[in-house]
Design a protein around this motif. Structure first.
Motif, PDB file in Angstrom:
ATOM      1  N   SER A  97       0.854  -1.243  -0.083  1.00 10.52           N
ATOM      2  CA  SER A  97      -0.248  -0.025   0.033  1.00 10.52           C
ATOM      3  C   SER A  97       0.861   1.064  -0.095  1.00 10.52           C
ATOM      4  O   SER A  97       0.450   2.256  -0.389  1.00 10.52           O
ATOM      5  CB  SER A  97      -0.975   0.248   1.268  1.00 10.52           C
ATOM      6  OG  SER A  97      -0.226  -0.015   2.542  1.00 10.52           O
ATOM      7  N   ARG A  98       2.218   1.217   0.316  1.00  9.17           N
ATOM      8  CA  ARG A  98       2.813   2.558   0.528  1.00  9.17           C
ATOM      9  C   ARG A  98       4.074   2.620  -0.499  1.00  9.17           C
ATOM     10  O   ARG A  98       4.336   3.714  -1.040  1.00  9.17           O
ATOM     11  CB  ARG A  98       3.621   2.219   2.045  1.00  9.17           C
ATOM     12  CG  ARG A  98       2.731   2.700   3.184  1.00  9.17           C
ATOM     13  CD  ARG A  98       2.317   4.118   3.012  1.00  9.17           C
ATOM     14  NE  ARG A  98       1.752   4.573   4.266  1.00  9.17           N
ATOM     15  CZ  ARG A  98       0.455   4.805   4.502  1.00  9.17           C
ATOM     16  NH1 ARG A  98      -0.392   4.531   3.530  1.00  9.17           N
ATOM     17  NH2 ARG A  98      -0.129   5.220   5.539  1.00  9.17           N
ATOM     18  N   SER A  99       4.344   1.532  -1.003  1.00  3.69           N
ATOM     19  CA  SER A  99       5.427   1.497  -2.082  1.00  3.69           C
ATOM     20  C   SER A  99       4.864   1.918  -3.342  1.00  3.69           C
ATOM     21  O   SER A  99       3.794   1.587  -3.825  1.00  3.69           O
ATOM     22  CB  SER A  99       6.085   0.119  -2.310  1.00  3.69           C
ATOM     23  OG  SER A  99       7.068   0.312  -3.187  1.00  3.69           O
ATOM     24  N   ASN A 100       5.648   2.750  -4.105  1.00  5.45           N
ATOM     25  CA  ASN A 100       5.398   3.232  -5.405  1.00  5.45           C
ATOM     26  C   ASN A 100       6.088   2.288  -6.447  1.00  5.45           C
ATOM     27  O   ASN A 100       5.938   2.639  -7.813  1.00  5.45           O
ATOM     28  CB  ASN A 100       5.826   4.676  -5.665  1.00  5.45           C
ATOM     29  CG  ASN A 100       4.804   5.478  -4.950  1.00  5.45           C
ATOM     30  OD1 ASN A 100       3.663   5.434  -4.739  1.00  5.45           O
ATOM     31  ND2 ASN A 100       5.466   6.537  -4.273  1.00  5.45           N
ATOM     32  N   GLU A 101       7.007   1.475  -6.176  1.00  8.76           N
ATOM     33  CA  GLU A 101       7.606   0.916  -7.225  1.00  8.76           C
ATOM     34  C   GLU A 101       6.437  -0.297  -7.919  1.00  8.76           C
ATOM     35  O   GLU A 101       5.641  -0.803  -7.389  1.00  8.76           O
ATOM     36  CB  GLU A 101       8.294  -0.126  -6.509  1.00  8.76           C
ATOM     37  CG  GLU A 101       9.632   0.791  -5.894  1.00  8.76           C
ATOM     38  CD  GLU A 101      10.967  -0.050  -5.205  1.00  8.76           C
ATOM     39  OE1 GLU A 101      10.830  -1.361  -5.490  1.00  8.76           O
ATOM     40  OE2 GLU A 101      11.713   0.509  -4.566  1.00  8.76           O
ATOM     41  N   PHE A 102       6.735  -0.551  -9.006  1.00 16.92           N
ATOM     42  CA  PHE A 102       5.752  -1.555  -9.960  1.00 16.92           C
ATOM     43  C   PHE A 102       5.949  -2.862  -9.631  1.00 16.92           C
ATOM     44  O   PHE A 102       4.710  -3.366  -9.599  1.00 16.92           O
ATOM     45  CB  PHE A 102       6.299  -1.290 -11.460  1.00 16.92           C
ATOM     46  CG  PHE A 102       5.511  -2.343 -12.238  1.00 16.92           C
ATOM     47  CD1 PHE A 102       4.382  -1.916 -12.889  1.00 16.92           C
ATOM     48  CD2 PHE A 102       6.151  -3.552 -12.622  1.00 16.92           C
ATOM     49  CE1 PHE A 102       3.839  -2.945 -13.713  1.00 16.92           C
ATOM     50  CE2 PHE A 102       5.393  -4.366 -13.382  1.00 16.92           C
ATOM     51  CZ  PHE A 102       4.201  -4.041 -13.977  1.00 16.92           C
ATOM     52  N   LEU A 103       6.763  -3.370  -9.035  1.00 18.28           N
ATOM     53  CA  LEU A 103       7.134  -4.749  -8.576  1.00 18.28           C
ATOM     54  C   LEU A 103       6.037  -4.853  -7.593  1.00 18.28           C
ATOM     55  O   LEU A 103       5.133  -5.722  -7.238  1.00 18.28           O
ATOM     56  CB  LEU A 103       8.538  -5.099  -7.819  1.00 18.28           C
ATOM     57  CG  LEU A 103       8.744  -6.373  -7.307  1.00 18.28           C
ATOM     58  CD1 LEU A 103       8.148  -7.523  -8.308  1.00 18.28           C
ATOM     59  CD2 LEU A 103      10.114  -6.486  -6.828  1.00 18.28           C
TER      60      LEU A 103
END
Length: 283
Positions: A97-103
């Motif tokens: 929910s917090r990460s902006n990375e595509f993975l």
């Protein structure tokens, strides 16, 4: 004045209907309770009133050499599985929910797709895997299967609740020198208590009442759970073999297995309702 009387009358009628409906749900439990005191020949006689001081069925259940082992195994499976599931799912939901990375963003959709795959489709593969690794018929393997089978669902719950937590809290903690792990442990995880309550209340009933998993993955007869104990009590009680199902002892162990779950639900239902309400509002 007339409308007030009509309103009270309608409320009374609705209340009466709710009580009548509640009786339909309570009646099977009452029949189960009465059956624990019946002799085998009267087990299907609804008009027969048993001797409620006759505890022969209870003595038979408690004298079984595997009953208390099955009870302890079931409690162990529930506690350890929930502990691992809460730790893994809360961290996974937080990162997703917090990460902006595509993975990590794609992991959210992987969790959703995992819910579509029926558990039964993997039974043969999981059984072969356990056999190949020589960990079949062990409690740790069953716990791992439970965790793997529900981590997608619980991670989505935590992800949904995490999105409702303001990012400013994490930014303030970062300014104060907290690492991301420390921020999660000290700030985020305590705020996820409603999600944790939801996971515990929902999942514990699944693990406690599951027969399919133990029946397939604990099939050597050496490791028992409560549901397997009920299944085995149909034809074999302690050292006594029965050609037909002994419904008195079966009813007794079913009642004993139901009571802990019933008590647990009575004490935790408000947390479940609050958690679902909070999740619906914040979602």
């Amino acid at each position: 004045m007339k409308s007030l009387k009509q309103s009270k009358l309608s409320t009374s009628i609705y209340t009466l209907l709710m009580y009548i409906l509640a009786l339909f749900f309570i009646y099977p439990f009452f029949v189960l309770f009465v059956s624990t005191f019946k002799e085998e020949k009267y087990i299907f006689d609804p008009s027969y009133i048993p001797n409620f001081l006759d505890f022969s069925n209870y003595r038979l259940v408690f004298s079984s050499p595997t009953f208390f082992t099955a009870l302890l195994n079931t409690v162990l499976i529930c506690v350890v599985t929930l502990f691992i599931l809460i730790i893994v799912s809360s961290m996974a939901g937080y990162v997703v929910s917090r990460s902006n990375e595509f993975l990590f963003k794609s992991m959210y959709y992987i969790f959703v797709f995992a819910l579509i795959i029926p558990t039964q489709a993997n039974m043969v593969v999981l059984f072969r895997l356990g056999t190949t690794l020589h960990i079949i018929n062990t409690i740790p393997y069953l716990i791992l299967l439970y965790v793997a089978g529900n981590v997608s669902y619980t991670s989505l719950i935590y992800a949904g609740f995490t999105k409702s937590i303001p990012r400013q809290l994490e930014e303030a903690a970062s300014i104060d020198g907290c690492s991301r792990l420390k921020t999660f442990i000290l700030i985020i995880f305590p705020l996820l208590l409603p999600a944790t309550a939801t996971v515990v209340v929902v999942e514990v009933f699944w693990y406690w009442n599951d027969l399919q998993g133990p029946l397939i993955f604990l099939n050597n007869g050496k490791v028992h759970t409560l549901m397997l104990e009920i299944y085995n009590f149909r034809s074999f009680i302690g050292s006594t073999s029965y050609t037909t199902t002994a419904w008195g002892p079966v009813s007794t162990i079913c009642l004993i297995a139901t009571i802990p779950v019933l008590i647990f639900f009575m004490f935790t239902q408000k947390y479940l309702l609050n958690a679902l309400t909070v999740g619906a509002i914040k979602g």
